[in-house]
Design a protein around this motif. Structure first.
Motif, PDB file in Angstrom:
ATOM      1  N   MET A  39      41.650 -36.202  58.305  1.00 27.55           N
ATOM      2  CA  MET A  39      42.857 -37.027  58.186  1.00 27.55           C
ATOM      3  C   MET A  39      43.520 -37.223  59.543  1.00 27.55           C
ATOM      4  O   MET A  39      44.011 -38.311  59.854  1.00 27.55           O
ATOM      5  N   ASP A  40      43.533 -36.166  60.344  1.00 30.69           N
ATOM      6  CA  ASP A  40      44.106 -36.266  61.685  1.00 30.69           C
ATOM      7  C   ASP A  40      43.332 -37.287  62.518  1.00 30.69           C
ATOM      8  O   ASP A  40      43.929 -38.112  63.215  1.00 30.69           O
ATOM      9  N   ALA A  41      42.009 -37.251  62.431  1.00 29.74           N
ATOM     10  CA  ALA A  41      41.186 -38.199  63.189  1.00 29.74           C
ATOM     11  C   ALA A  41      41.411 -39.631  62.704  1.00 29.74           C
ATOM     12  O   ALA A  41      41.518 -40.555  63.514  1.00 29.74           O
ATOM     13  N   VAL A  42      41.499 -39.821  61.396  1.00 31.11           N
ATOM     14  CA  VAL A  42      41.708 -41.170  60.851  1.00 31.11           C
ATOM     15  C   VAL A  42      43.066 -41.716  61.281  1.00 31.11           C
ATOM     16  O   VAL A  42      43.175 -42.868  61.729  1.00 31.11           O
ATOM     17  N   LEU A  43      44.104 -40.903  61.163  1.00 29.56           N
ATOM     18  CA  LEU A  43      45.425 -41.379  61.573  1.00 29.56           C
ATOM     19  C   LEU A  43      45.501 -41.584  63.080  1.00 29.56           C
ATOM     20  O   LEU A  43      46.184 -42.500  63.551  1.00 29.56           O
ATOM     21  N   GLY A  44      44.784 -40.765  63.836  1.00 31.45           N
ATOM     22  CA  GLY A  44      44.703 -40.994  65.279  1.00 31.45           C
ATOM     23  C   GLY A  44      43.999 -42.303  65.599  1.00 31.45           C
ATOM     24  O   GLY A  44      44.369 -43.014  66.528  1.00 31.45           O
ATOM     25  N   GLY A  45      42.964 -42.642  64.810  1.00 29.66           N
ATOM     26  CA  GLY A  45      42.270 -43.922  64.981  1.00 29.66           C
ATOM     27  C   GLY A  45      43.157 -45.102  64.639  1.00 29.66           C
ATOM     28  O   GLY A  45      43.150 -46.123  65.339  1.00 29.66           O
ATOM     29  N   VAL A  46      43.934 -44.978  63.568  1.00 28.68           N
ATOM     30  CA  VAL A  46      44.872 -46.048  63.205  1.00 28.68           C
ATOM     31  C   VAL A  46      45.910 -46.214  64.303  1.00 28.68           C
ATOM     32  O   VAL A  46      46.239 -47.346  64.710  1.00 28.68           O
ATOM     33  N   ARG A  47      46.417 -45.106  64.794  1.00 27.14           N
ATOM     34  CA  ARG A  47      47.407 -45.157  65.883  1.00 27.14           C
ATOM     35  C   ARG A  47      46.821 -45.828  67.125  1.00 27.14           C
ATOM     36  O   ARG A  47      47.452 -46.695  67.730  1.00 27.14           O
ATOM     37  N   ALA A  48      45.604 -45.416  67.505  1.00 30.35           N
ATOM     38  CA  ALA A  48      44.966 -46.009  68.690  1.00 30.35           C
ATOM     39  C   ALA A  48      44.722 -47.494  68.480  1.00 30.35           C
ATOM     40  O   ALA A  48      44.878 -48.288  69.415  1.00 30.35           O
ATOM     41  N   SER A  49      44.351 -47.883  67.267  1.00 31.87           N
ATOM     42  CA  SER A  49      44.127 -49.296  66.977  1.00 31.87           C
ATOM     43  C   SER A  49      45.416 -50.099  67.122  1.00 31.87           C
ATOM     44  O   SER A  49      45.414 -51.197  67.688  1.00 31.87           O
ATOM     45  N   GLY A  52      46.234 -50.525  70.688  1.00 30.35           N
ATOM     46  CA  GLY A  52      45.306 -51.388  71.409  1.00 30.35           C
ATOM     47  C   GLY A  52      44.284 -50.663  72.257  1.00 30.35           C
ATOM     48  O   GLY A  52      43.646 -51.284  73.099  1.00 30.35           O
ATOM     49  N   ASN A  53      44.090 -49.368  72.055  1.00 28.75           N
ATOM     50  CA  ASN A  53      43.092 -48.644  72.851  1.00 28.75           C
ATOM     51  C   ASN A  53      42.110 -47.872  71.964  1.00 28.75           C
ATOM     52  O   ASN A  53      41.701 -46.764  72.292  1.00 28.75           O
ATOM     53  N   TYR A  54      41.704 -48.465  70.856  1.00 29.87           N
ATOM     54  CA  TYR A  54      40.762 -47.846  69.919  1.00 29.87           C
ATOM     55  C   TYR A  54      39.346 -47.912  70.477  1.00 29.87           C
ATOM     56  O   TYR A  54      38.915 -48.927  71.002  1.00 29.87           O
ATOM     57  N   ASP A  55      38.602 -46.801  70.336  1.00 31.45           N
ATOM     58  CA  ASP A  55      37.201 -46.735  70.742  1.00 31.45           C
ATOM     59  C   ASP A  55      36.421 -46.081  69.604  1.00 31.45           C
ATOM     60  O   ASP A  55      36.714 -44.950  69.209  1.00 31.45           O
ATOM     61  N   THR A  56      35.447 -46.797  69.079  1.00 33.44           N
ATOM     62  CA  THR A  56      34.683 -46.312  67.932  1.00 33.44           C
ATOM     63  C   THR A  56      33.958 -45.011  68.231  1.00 33.44           C
ATOM     64  O   THR A  56      33.928 -44.106  67.390  1.00 33.44           O
ATOM     65  N   LEU A  90      48.652 -25.553  60.105  1.00 31.31           N
ATOM     66  CA  LEU A  90      49.915 -25.807  60.805  1.00 31.31           C
ATOM     67  C   LEU A  90      49.744 -26.871  61.888  1.00 31.31           C
ATOM     68  O   LEU A  90      50.507 -27.841  61.952  1.00 31.31           O
ATOM     69  N   ILE A  91      48.733 -26.722  62.720  1.00 34.47           N
ATOM     70  CA  ILE A  91      48.532 -27.657  63.830  1.00 34.47           C
ATOM     71  C   ILE A  91      48.166 -29.041  63.320  1.00 34.47           C
ATOM     72  O   ILE A  91      48.733 -30.048  63.760  1.00 34.47           O
ATOM     73  N   PHE A  92      47.202 -29.117  62.395  1.00 33.99           N
ATOM     74  CA  PHE A  92      46.811 -30.430  61.892  1.00 33.99           C
ATOM     75  C   PHE A  92      47.939 -31.076  61.093  1.00 33.99           C
ATOM     76  O   PHE A  92      48.115 -32.292  61.135  1.00 33.99           O
ATOM     77  N   GLY A  93      48.706 -30.276  60.368  1.00 31.43           N
ATOM     78  CA  GLY A  93      49.864 -30.830  59.667  1.00 31.43           C
ATOM     79  C   GLY A  93      50.865 -31.437  60.630  1.00 31.43           C
ATOM     80  O   GLY A  93      51.394 -32.527  60.406  1.00 31.43           O
ATOM     81  N   MET A  94      51.116 -30.730  61.726  1.00 25.74           N
ATOM     82  CA  MET A  94      52.023 -31.258  62.750  1.00 25.74           C
ATOM     83  C   MET A  94      51.500 -32.559  63.341  1.00 25.74           C
ATOM     84  O   MET A  94      52.243 -33.535  63.504  1.00 25.74           O
ATOM     85  N   ARG A  95      50.209 -32.589  63.667  1.00 26.31           N
ATOM     86  CA  ARG A  95      49.615 -33.791  64.272  1.00 26.31           C
ATOM     87  C   ARG A  95      49.604 -34.960  63.293  1.00 26.31           C
ATOM     88  O   ARG A  95      49.813 -36.105  63.691  1.00 26.31           O
ATOM     89  N   ILE A  96      49.348 -34.682  62.023  1.00 31.01           N
ATOM     90  CA  ILE A  96      49.335 -35.745  61.016  1.00 31.01           C
ATOM     91  C   ILE A  96      50.715 -36.372  60.908  1.00 31.01           C
ATOM     92  O   ILE A  96      50.858 -37.598  60.923  1.00 31.01           O
ATOM     93  N   PHE A  97      51.762 -35.557  60.799  1.00 28.34           N
ATOM     94  CA  PHE A  97      53.109 -36.104  60.696  1.00 28.34           C
ATOM     95  C   PHE A  97      53.543 -36.792  61.981  1.00 28.34           C
ATOM     96  O   PHE A  97      54.266 -37.794  61.947  1.00 28.34           O
ATOM     97  N   GLN A  98      53.108 -36.298  63.125  1.00 30.73           N
ATOM     98  CA  GLN A  98      53.421 -36.952  64.395  1.00 30.73           C
ATOM     99  C   GLN A  98      52.764 -38.337  64.454  1.00 30.73           C
ATOM    100  O   GLN A  98      53.411 -39.319  64.818  1.00 30.73           O
ATOM    101  N   ASN A  99      51.489 -38.418  64.072  1.00 31.15           N
ATOM    102  CA  ASN A  99      50.801 -39.712  64.057  1.00 31.15           C
ATOM    103  C   ASN A  99      51.440 -40.659  63.052  1.00 31.15           C
ATOM    104  O   ASN A  99      51.577 -41.857  63.327  1.00 31.15           O
ATOM    105  N   LEU A 100      51.818 -40.150  61.876  1.00 31.38           N
ATOM    106  CA  LEU A 100      52.476 -41.009  60.893  1.00 31.38           C
ATOM    107  C   LEU A 100      53.789 -41.565  61.421  1.00 31.38           C
ATOM    108  O   LEU A 100      54.118 -42.734  61.196  1.00 31.38           O
ATOM    109  N   GLY A 101      54.548 -40.736  62.125  1.00 33.97           N
ATOM    110  CA  GLY A 101      55.805 -41.206  62.708  1.00 33.97           C
ATOM    111  C   GLY A 101      55.578 -42.287  63.756  1.00 33.97           C
ATOM    112  O   GLY A 101      56.297 -43.293  63.804  1.00 33.97           O
ATOM    113  N   ILE A 102      54.576 -42.106  64.588  1.00 32.62           N
ATOM    114  CA  ILE A 102      54.276 -43.106  65.622  1.00 32.62           C
ATOM    115  C   ILE A 102      53.754 -44.386  64.985  1.00 32.62           C
ATOM    116  O   ILE A 102      54.139 -45.493  65.391  1.00 32.62           O
TER     117      ILE A 102
END
Length: 110
Positions: A39-49, A52-56, A90-102
């Motif tokens: 989930m962290d990777a997927v939300l990071g991919g959405v954020r990067a997309s 404008g700096n998404y890389d497959t 804890l760490i992935f939960g933090m990153r997921i909510f951070q990505n969702l906020g961004i």
């Protein structure tokens, strides 16, 4: 592109409901942590997309390597008696909510 994501989500939900799959209790924590890493990777991919700096290649490698490495570290922690899955959750939960906020801010245009 977003249509493919929703189609994949719908297909996954249908398969999850109609294909019984049981995870042994001793591996449930490992699977939960691996799912959070995904989930962290997927939300990071959405954020990067959206930024404008998404890389497959970065997305695919991050998705699989994070999931596998996290599950392995939690398994190794279980073998030596340390609950490393709590740290990962804890760490992935933090990153997921951070990505969702961004992502929310990017959609709102701020």
């Amino acid at each position: 592109m977003i249509g493919f994501a929703f189609a994949g989500l719908l297909l996954g939900l249908i398969l999850g409901v109609y294909c019984p799959f049981r995870v042994p209790p001793e591996y449930a924590r490992l699977l939960a942590v691996a799912v959070m890493a995904g989930m962290d990777a997927v939300l990071g991919g959405v954020r990067a997309s959206l930024e404008g700096n998404y890389d497959t290649q970065v997305f695919i490698s991050g998705f699989f390597i994070n999931g596998i490495l996290t599950a392995f570290l939690c398994y190794a922690g279980n073998l030596i008696g340390i609950d490393l899955y709590l740290v990962a959750v804890l760490i992935f939960g933090m990153r997921i909510f951070q990505n969702l906020g961004i992502i929310r801010r990017l959609y709102m245009g701020k």
